[in-house]
Motif scaffolding. Structure first.
Motif, PDB file in Angstrom:
ATOM      1  N   LEU A  72      23.848  40.876  39.635  1.00 55.10           N
ATOM      2  CA  LEU A  72      23.747  42.327  39.507  1.00 55.10           C
ATOM      3  C   LEU A  72      24.123  42.824  38.119  1.00 55.10           C
ATOM      4  O   LEU A  72      24.188  44.024  37.886  1.00 55.10           O
ATOM      5  N   GLY A  73      24.394  41.913  37.214  1.00 59.03           N
ATOM      6  CA  GLY A  73      24.623  42.255  35.809  1.00 59.03           C
ATOM      7  C   GLY A  73      25.764  43.212  35.559  1.00 59.03           C
ATOM      8  O   GLY A  73      26.888  42.993  35.990  1.00 59.03           O
ATOM      9  N   ALA A  74      25.457  44.298  34.864  1.00 63.08           N
ATOM     10  CA  ALA A  74      26.478  45.253  34.439  1.00 63.08           C
ATOM     11  C   ALA A  74      27.155  45.915  35.635  1.00 63.08           C
ATOM     12  O   ALA A  74      28.360  46.175  35.615  1.00 63.08           O
ATOM     13  N   PHE A  75      26.392  46.191  36.680  1.00 68.04           N
ATOM     14  CA  PHE A  75      26.987  46.797  37.875  1.00 68.04           C
ATOM     15  C   PHE A  75      28.052  45.881  38.458  1.00 68.04           C
ATOM     16  O   PHE A  75      29.130  46.331  38.836  1.00 68.04           O
ATOM     17  N   GLN A  76      27.740  44.607  38.537  1.00 66.26           N
ATOM     18  CA  GLN A  76      28.673  43.617  39.071  1.00 66.26           C
ATOM     19  C   GLN A  76      29.970  43.638  38.257  1.00 66.26           C
ATOM     20  O   GLN A  76      31.065  43.651  38.812  1.00 66.26           O
ATOM     21  N   HIS A  77      29.834  43.655  36.948  1.00 68.19           N
ATOM     22  CA  HIS A  77      30.998  43.651  36.072  1.00 68.19           C
ATOM     23  C   HIS A  77      31.841  44.918  36.262  1.00 68.19           C
ATOM     24  O   HIS A  77      33.064  44.851  36.371  1.00 68.19           O
ATOM     25  N   ARG A  78      31.169  46.076  36.309  1.00 70.01           N
ATOM     26  CA  ARG A  78      31.894  47.337  36.497  1.00 70.01           C
ATOM     27  C   ARG A  78      32.597  47.378  37.856  1.00 70.01           C
ATOM     28  O   ARG A  78      33.722  47.865  37.970  1.00 70.01           O
ATOM     29  N   TYR A  79      31.928  46.878  38.886  1.00 70.95           N
ATOM     30  CA  TYR A  79      32.512  46.873  40.228  1.00 70.95           C
ATOM     31  C   TYR A  79      33.763  45.998  40.261  1.00 70.95           C
ATOM     32  O   TYR A  79      34.797  46.397  40.783  1.00 70.95           O
ATOM     33  N   ARG A  80      33.668  44.812  39.666  1.00 70.19           N
ATOM     34  CA  ARG A  80      34.832  43.915  39.614  1.00 70.19           C
ATOM     35  C   ARG A  80      35.995  44.553  38.861  1.00 70.19           C
ATOM     36  O   ARG A  80      37.143  44.472  39.291  1.00 70.19           O
ATOM     37  N   GLU A  81      35.708  45.175  37.731  1.00 69.75           N
ATOM     38  CA  GLU A  81      36.756  45.837  36.953  1.00 69.75           C
ATOM     39  C   GLU A  81      37.412  46.959  37.755  1.00 69.75           C
ATOM     40  O   GLU A  81      38.623  47.133  37.713  1.00 69.75           O
ATOM     41  N   ALA A  82      36.597  47.714  38.495  1.00 62.52           N
ATOM     42  CA  ALA A  82      37.136  48.814  39.294  1.00 62.52           C
ATOM     43  C   ALA A  82      38.038  48.284  40.406  1.00 62.52           C
ATOM     44  O   ALA A  82      39.121  48.841  40.648  1.00 62.52           O
TER      45      ALA A  82
END
Length: 92
Positions: A72-82
């Protein structure tokens, strides 16, 4: 009394027949974790929290929400960070 009533609600969720449908997902995520660990190139991983939490979050999302975070690219990264940040705030 509260614990007993809540336990009665949660117990069916963890019944063997229900958990059995997630075995393949958990096995696959375990294999992915082993692959990632092998791909560290012999470097020593001192902090396992980010490493383990990545694979745990994948398994949780796929089993509870039916959505894989892989690819999921950038979404995946943002979700993990959140999720990680929420954990930090909770501990704080």
């Amino acid at each position: 009394a509260k614990w007993h009533s809540r336990r009665k609600i949660l117990t069916p969720t963890f019944h063997f027949n229900i958990l059995q449908q997630f075995v393949e997902i958990l096995i696959e995520e375990g294999k992915n974790m082993a692959k990632s660990l092998k791909n560290t190139g012999g470097t020593v991983v001192k902090d396992l929290v980010p490493f383990v939490s990545e694979h745990t979050l994948n398994a949780i999302c796929e089993t509870s929400m039916g959505t894989s975070l892989r690819g999921l690219g950038a979404f995946q990264h943002r979700y993990r960070e959140a999720v990680y940040r929420m954990g930090e705030l909770f501990i704080y």
